[in-house]
Design a protein around this motif. Structure first.
Motif, PDB file in Angstrom:
ATOM      1  N   ALA A   1       0.826  -1.215   0.000  1.00 28.03           N
ATOM      2  CA  ALA A   1       0.000   0.000   0.000  1.00 28.03           C
ATOM      3  C   ALA A   1       0.857   1.261   0.000  1.00 28.03           C
ATOM      4  CB  ALA A   1      -0.943  -0.013   1.194  1.00 28.03           C
ATOM      5  N   ILE A   2       1.919   1.278   0.811  1.00 26.61           N
ATOM      6  CA  ILE A   2       2.742   2.484   0.857  1.00 26.61           C
ATOM      7  C   ILE A   2       3.539   2.656  -0.430  1.00 26.61           C
ATOM      8  CG2 ILE A   2       4.728   1.471   2.087  1.00 26.61           C
ATOM      9  CD1 ILE A   2       3.351   5.023   2.574  1.00 26.61           C
ATOM     10  N   TRP A   3       3.996   1.546  -1.027  1.00 23.30           N
ATOM     11  CA  TRP A   3       4.710   1.661  -2.300  1.00 23.30           C
ATOM     12  C   TRP A   3       3.790   2.182  -3.402  1.00 23.30           C
ATOM     13  CZ3 TRP A   3       7.288  -3.785  -1.697  1.00 23.30           C
ATOM     14  CH2 TRP A   3       8.335  -3.693  -0.763  1.00 23.30           C
ATOM     15  N   ALA A   4       2.563   1.673  -3.454  1.00 23.98           N
ATOM     16  CA  ALA A   4       1.608   2.167  -4.454  1.00 23.98           C
ATOM     17  C   ALA A   4       1.231   3.619  -4.169  1.00 23.98           C
ATOM     18  CB  ALA A   4       0.360   1.287  -4.464  1.00 23.98           C
ATOM     19  N   TYR A   5       1.083   3.960  -2.872  1.00 23.51           N
ATOM     20  CA  TYR A   5       0.784   5.352  -2.511  1.00 23.51           C
ATOM     21  C   TYR A   5       1.860   6.293  -3.047  1.00 23.51           C
ATOM     22  CZ  TYR A   5       1.608   9.579   0.084  1.00 23.51           C
ATOM     23  OH  TYR A   5       1.917  10.879   0.392  1.00 23.51           O
ATOM     24  N   ARG A   6       3.130   5.908  -2.906  1.00 27.62           N
ATOM     25  CA  ARG A   6       4.207   6.798  -3.341  1.00 27.62           C
ATOM     26  C   ARG A   6       4.116   7.098  -4.832  1.00 27.62           C
ATOM     27  NH1 ARG A   6       8.196   3.937   0.400  1.00 27.62           N
ATOM     28  NH2 ARG A   6       8.006   5.177   2.290  1.00 27.62           N
ATOM     29  N   LEU A   7       3.780   6.078  -5.609  1.00 31.95           N
ATOM     30  CA  LEU A   7       3.603   6.292  -7.040  1.00 31.95           C
ATOM     31  C   LEU A   7       2.366   7.162  -7.299  1.00 31.95           C
ATOM     32  CD1 LEU A   7       4.277   5.852  -9.990  1.00 31.95           C
ATOM     33  CD2 LEU A   7       3.111   3.639  -9.859  1.00 31.95           C
ATOM     34  N   ALA A   8       1.264   6.849  -6.633  1.00 30.81           N
ATOM     35  CA  ALA A   8       0.035   7.624  -6.804  1.00 30.81           C
ATOM     36  C   ALA A   8       0.247   9.076  -6.367  1.00 30.81           C
ATOM     37  CB  ALA A   8      -1.109   6.986  -6.014  1.00 30.81           C
ATOM     38  N   HIS A   9       0.995   9.290  -5.303  1.00 36.21           N
ATOM     39  CA  HIS A   9       1.255  10.651  -4.816  1.00 36.21           C
ATOM     40  C   HIS A   9       2.065  11.447  -5.844  1.00 36.21           C
ATOM     41  CE1 HIS A   9       1.644  13.830  -1.850  1.00 36.21           C
ATOM     42  NE2 HIS A   9       2.950  13.830  -2.038  1.00 36.21           N
ATOM     43  N   ARG A  10       3.028  10.782  -6.475  1.00 30.97           N
ATOM     44  CA  ARG A  10       3.794  11.470  -7.536  1.00 30.97           C
ATOM     45  C   ARG A  10       2.880  11.862  -8.690  1.00 30.97           C
ATOM     46  NH1 ARG A  10       9.834   9.070  -8.363  1.00 30.97           N
ATOM     47  NH2 ARG A  10      10.507   9.463  -6.230  1.00 30.97           N
TER      48      ARG A  10
ATOM     49  N   THR B   1      -5.308  -4.577  -1.363  1.00 25.53           N
ATOM     50  CA  THR B   1      -4.696  -4.604  -0.024  1.00 25.53           C
ATOM     51  C   THR B   1      -5.686  -4.380   1.118  1.00 25.53           C
ATOM     52  OG1 THR B   1      -4.206  -2.228   0.023  1.00 25.53           O
ATOM     53  CG2 THR B   1      -2.518  -3.693  -0.944  1.00 25.53           C
ATOM     54  N   GLY B   2      -6.847  -3.784   0.827  1.00 24.65           N
ATOM     55  CA  GLY B   2      -7.769  -3.420   1.905  1.00 24.65           C
ATOM     56  C   GLY B   2      -7.356  -2.154   2.626  1.00 24.65           C
ATOM     57  N   ILE B   3      -6.388  -1.434   2.059  1.00 28.56           N
ATOM     58  CA  ILE B   3      -5.859  -0.204   2.659  1.00 28.56           C
ATOM     59  C   ILE B   3      -6.112   0.934   1.680  1.00 28.56           C
ATOM     60  CG2 ILE B   3      -3.770   0.980   3.439  1.00 28.56           C
ATOM     61  CD1 ILE B   3      -2.627  -1.874   4.026  1.00 28.56           C
ATOM     62  N   GLU B   4      -6.791   1.975   2.155  1.00 27.68           N
ATOM     63  CA  GLU B   4      -7.091   3.117   1.282  1.00 27.68           C
ATOM     64  C   GLU B   4      -6.299   4.336   1.728  1.00 27.68           C
ATOM     65  OE1 GLU B   4     -10.824   5.912  -0.150  1.00 27.68           O
ATOM     66  OE2 GLU B   4     -11.231   4.015   0.851  1.00 27.68           O
ATOM     67  N   ILE B   5      -5.359   4.741   0.887  1.00 21.76           N
ATOM     68  CA  ILE B   5      -4.574   5.949   1.141  1.00 21.76           C
ATOM     69  C   ILE B   5      -4.844   6.913  -0.008  1.00 21.76           C
ATOM     70  CG2 ILE B   5      -2.298   6.936   1.537  1.00 21.76           C
ATOM     71  CD1 ILE B   5      -1.308   4.119   2.285  1.00 21.76           C
ATOM     72  N   HIS B   6      -5.424   8.057   0.299  1.00 22.19           N
ATOM     73  CA  HIS B   6      -5.679   9.048  -0.747  1.00 22.19           C
ATOM     74  C   HIS B   6      -4.343   9.560  -1.265  1.00 22.19           C
ATOM     75  CE1 HIS B   6      -7.018  12.620  -2.825  1.00 22.19           C
ATOM     76  NE2 HIS B   6      -8.265  12.187  -2.709  1.00 22.19           N
ATOM     77  N   PRO B   7      -4.190   9.680  -2.589  1.00 25.61           N
ATOM     78  CA  PRO B   7      -2.904  10.117  -3.135  1.00 25.61           C
ATOM     79  C   PRO B   7      -2.533  11.549  -2.771  1.00 25.61           C
ATOM     80  CG  PRO B   7      -4.527   9.902  -4.887  1.00 25.61           C
ATOM     81  CD  PRO B   7      -5.151   9.345  -3.645  1.00 25.61           C
TER      82      PRO B   7
ATOM     83  N   VAL C   1      -7.797   3.625   6.545  1.00 29.05           N
ATOM     84  CA  VAL C   1      -8.227   4.698   5.644  1.00 29.05           C
ATOM     85  C   VAL C   1      -7.471   5.962   6.023  1.00 29.05           C
ATOM     86  CG1 VAL C   1     -10.151   6.132   4.858  1.00 29.05           C
ATOM     87  CG2 VAL C   1     -10.532   3.707   5.375  1.00 29.05           C
ATOM     88  N   ILE C   2      -6.817   6.583   5.035  1.00 31.80           N
ATOM     89  CA  ILE C   2      -6.072   7.822   5.246  1.00 31.80           C
ATOM     90  C   ILE C   2      -6.598   8.847   4.249  1.00 31.80           C
ATOM     91  CG2 ILE C   2      -3.798   8.908   5.186  1.00 31.80           C
ATOM     92  CD1 ILE C   2      -2.630   6.109   5.854  1.00 31.80           C
ATOM     93  N   GLY C   3      -7.152   9.935   4.765  1.00 34.46           N
ATOM     94  CA  GLY C   3      -7.801  10.940   3.933  1.00 34.46           C
ATOM     95  C   GLY C   3      -6.861  11.872   3.195  1.00 34.46           C
ATOM     96  N   GLU C   4      -7.441  12.612   2.276  1.00 31.08           N
ATOM     97  CA  GLU C   4      -6.707  13.460   1.339  1.00 31.08           C
ATOM     98  C   GLU C   4      -5.795  14.486   1.992  1.00 31.08           C
ATOM     99  OE1 GLU C   4      -7.619  16.607  -2.311  1.00 31.08           O
ATOM    100  OE2 GLU C   4      -9.264  15.897  -1.068  1.00 31.08           O
TER     101      GLU C   4
END
Length: 194
Positions: free
Chosen positions: A36-45, A66-72, A89-92
């Motif tokens: 989830a954190i690796w995908a978040y880093r790409l999504a955040h970029r 993953t069942g983990i939602e991290i807003h980019p 769940v981590i908001g925007e």
């Protein structure tokens, strides 16, 4: 920091935080929190470069797997670790410092329906227990700990313990204020693995 160095840092961090972590290859393959954190880093970029649609698609695909939602749009520091992970769940507008650890079922959510800072700020070295809900544009001070299933809606100073519904804040005893990551051990571990 290079991508390879970041991946190695994340794997060392998983070993630091989880006594069940057996090896980097296994952790890289099976730890949903790392995925989830690796995908978040790409999504955040993607998000910060203006490709917001693809960023949201990637974050939702990651949520599915993953069942983990991290807003980019969230801001997350280094050595962030999610243990077990399902239901996080981590908001925007959430901001997460370095050396933060979340357990499964944690929500860093909003409490307002307006376009402004509406999610919490979690400072360095905070641990958030399973099922805790941290809601609104509040700040949780560095090296604090939030108990399992606590509902936090008010700021907390550094070195606090927050428990209950609604959460009550009390200071941590000095012996409870050890950082989650010992910087000397961490640097030695990183040098041995690079």
């Amino acid at each position: 920091m290079s991508i390879l160095r970041t991946l190695r840092e994340d794997l060392a961090n998983a070993r630091q935080h989880d006594p069940a972590a057996r090896g980097d290859v296994e952790n890289a393959l099976v730890y949903s929190g790392l995925h989830a954190i690796w995908a978040y880093r790409l999504a955040h970029r993607l998000w910060t470069s203006g490709a917001r649609g693809p960023a949201r698609v990637l974050s939702q695909a990651t949520r599915f797997f993953t069942g983990i939602e991290i807003h980019p749009g969230a801001t997350i520091g280094r050595r962030f670790f999610i243990d077990h992970g399902m239901g996080v769940v981590i908001g925007e507008t959430a901001e997460i410092g370095d050396d933060v650890m979340l357990y499964h079922g944690v929500t860093l959510g909003g409490s307002e329906l307006v376009q402004r800072k509406r999610h919490p700020t979690i400072e360095d070295g905070v641990m958030v227990g399973a099922g805790a809900k941290v809601l609104g544009p509040i700040t949780i001070g560095a090296n604090s700990a939030i108990g399992a299933n606590a509902v936090v809606t008010k700021d907390a100073p550094p070195n606090s313990i927050l428990t209950g519904i609604p959460a009550k804040v009390r200071p941590r005893k000095p012996e409870q204020c050890k950082p989650l990551v010992d910087p000397v051990t961490y640097v030695d571990d990183m040098q041995n693995n690079i």
